[in-house]
Motif scaffolding. Structure first.
Motif, PDB file in Angstrom:
ATOM      1  N   GLU A   1       0.784  -1.221   0.000  1.00 23.43           N
ATOM      2  CA  GLU A   1       0.000   0.000   0.000  1.00 23.43           C
ATOM      3  C   GLU A   1       0.821   1.279   0.000  1.00 23.43           C
ATOM      4  O   GLU A   1       0.535   2.200  -0.745  1.00 23.43           O
TER       5      GLU A   1
ATOM      6  N   VAL B   1       0.851  17.982  -2.351  1.00 30.61           N
ATOM      7  CA  VAL B   1       1.461  16.747  -2.845  1.00 30.61           C
ATOM      8  C   VAL B   1       2.890  16.588  -2.336  1.00 30.61           C
ATOM      9  O   VAL B   1       3.264  15.512  -1.850  1.00 30.61           O
TER      10      VAL B   1
ATOM     11  N   VAL C   1       1.728   4.175  -3.371  1.00 24.30           N
ATOM     12  CA  VAL C   1       1.315   5.564  -3.213  1.00 24.30           C
ATOM     13  C   VAL C   1       2.511   6.497  -3.354  1.00 24.30           C
ATOM     14  O   VAL C   1       2.420   7.547  -3.993  1.00 24.30           O
TER      15      VAL C   1
ATOM     16  N   GLU D   1       5.567  10.960  -8.926  1.00 27.29           N
ATOM     17  CA  GLU D   1       5.173  11.445 -10.256  1.00 27.29           C
ATOM     18  C   GLU D   1       4.440  12.765 -10.166  1.00 27.29           C
ATOM     19  O   GLU D   1       4.700  13.694 -10.924  1.00 27.29           O
ATOM     20  N   LEU D   2       3.481  12.812  -9.229  1.00 26.47           N
ATOM     21  CA  LEU D   2       2.663  14.015  -9.129  1.00 26.47           C
ATOM     22  C   LEU D   2       3.495  15.211  -8.664  1.00 26.47           C
ATOM     23  O   LEU D   2       3.184  16.352  -8.989  1.00 26.47           O
TER      24      LEU D   2
ATOM     25  N   VAL E   1       4.856  17.277 -11.625  1.00 30.83           N
ATOM     26  CA  VAL E   1       3.979  18.053 -12.508  1.00 30.83           C
ATOM     27  C   VAL E   1       4.331  19.536 -12.455  1.00 30.83           C
ATOM     28  O   VAL E   1       4.480  20.110 -11.376  1.00 30.83           O
TER      29      VAL E   1
ATOM     30  N   ILE F   1       3.263   7.083  -6.946  1.00 29.60           N
ATOM     31  CA  ILE F   1       2.354   8.060  -7.564  1.00 29.60           C
ATOM     32  C   ILE F   1       2.689   9.479  -7.108  1.00 29.60           C
ATOM     33  O   ILE F   1       2.754  10.407  -7.916  1.00 29.60           O
TER      34      ILE F   1
END
Lengths: 168, 168
Positions: free
Chosen positions: B104, B134, B108, B114-115, B118, B111
């Motif tokens: 889990e 984030v 996360v 990656e975020l 941005v 992700i």
DNA sequence: ATTAACTTTCAATTTATTTTGAAAGTTTCA
DNA sequence: TGAAACTTTCAAAATAAATTGAAAGTTAAT
């Protein structure tokens, strides 16, 4: 990646993580939405953004307020209520720790304390195994409890500074 | 309180705690049963003790093996398989931490990484808020990740000794 | 006091998860 | 090889949890 796509991904990821940890998916998603939104949102806007019903949006927002993660905001001259999430990650972690401790850990410790007291034949393997498991788990639970308590009171940088220093 | 009643309570409490933390109630109950039972139990005995079906008992026991909490035992001259739970509480905690981290937390973090990348208009409040939440959550998640990693490798008394010492 | 704006509730429905149990599969041994 | 002993599978059924939406409730302004 576009900002809008990234927002969607964040909401999705937070929702998934929540549901793996016993928090209703919608609740985690509403929280995620409010976390990445600078201004407070109305029920209407939350419904719209996540395609959920009015009833669901209302209940969820109220739950989040109950968890101390979101607060109601009234805007000058508006009848509507707006909802705003605390953006301080450390506060969020603390708040979640605090609530779950109260709701879940404390009751279990209470039961374990009782079960630790059960008397039995010290020669009986069934009793011995029961007793050992219960008292061991009780000790562990109490250590976790103490650690959470300190965390709840602590300042973020001090907390992680201390913890991570141990592991050099 | 009688031992039998105490056992029941323990199984119930463990089952409830499990379900609050995203672990299937039956799985937590079977684990509880094996924890307080000195000898290894057969599928038959587990079914009997918890009034569950054969299919359920079988799947659950297999899941527990997958989590590294239970092992299969073969008895001399018996065809049946017996199941035995590791009774070392620290091992259990570590094992659960290890599995949940892998299943889990790690996805996360991937992700979030990656975020975090941005790009957007630094003047745009929507972007600023997204980005801050984030990256902050990402940092927190990484601290938790590191702490879990150390815990997984650590010796119990050393771990709690160090942690609790911080808090005097 | 009336009405429009807004919030809350909750029975009914939908969706998701868990459990069953019987059939199919596998292993061991006479 | 045959058949008893045991394990696994999985479609169907049962249960639990989340969601809807419309009606009831509340509040504020005229």
């Amino acid at each position: 990646m576009e900002l809008d796509e990234a927002k969607q991904k964040f909401i999705e990821a937070w929702g998934k993580l929540g549901s793996e940890w016993g928090i209703n998916r919608t609740m985690a998603q509403v929280h995620a939405l409010l976390l990445i939104t600078p201004e407070a949102l109305s029920t209407e806007e939350i419904m719209e953004a996540l395609s959920i019903s009015r009833g669901n949006a209302n209940m969820t927002v109220r739950d989040l307020i109950g968890w101390g993660l979101v607060e109601k905001q009234l805007k000058q001259g508006e009848r509507k209520e707006f909802f705003y999430a605390d953006k301080d990650t450390w506060n969020i972690a603390r708040q979640v720790a605090k609530e779950r401790r109260k709701r879940e850990l404390d009751p279990v410790i209470k039961i374990l304390d009782e079960l630790s007291k059960v008397k039995g034949d010290a020669k009986d393997p069934a009793f011995k195994t029961f007793n050992k498991s219960v008292t061991d788990i009780n000790k562990l639970a109490k250590n976790v409890d103490k650690t959470l308590e300190k965390m709840i009171k602590a300042d973020e940088s001090w907390f992680w500074g201390s913890i991570l220093k141990i592991f050099k």
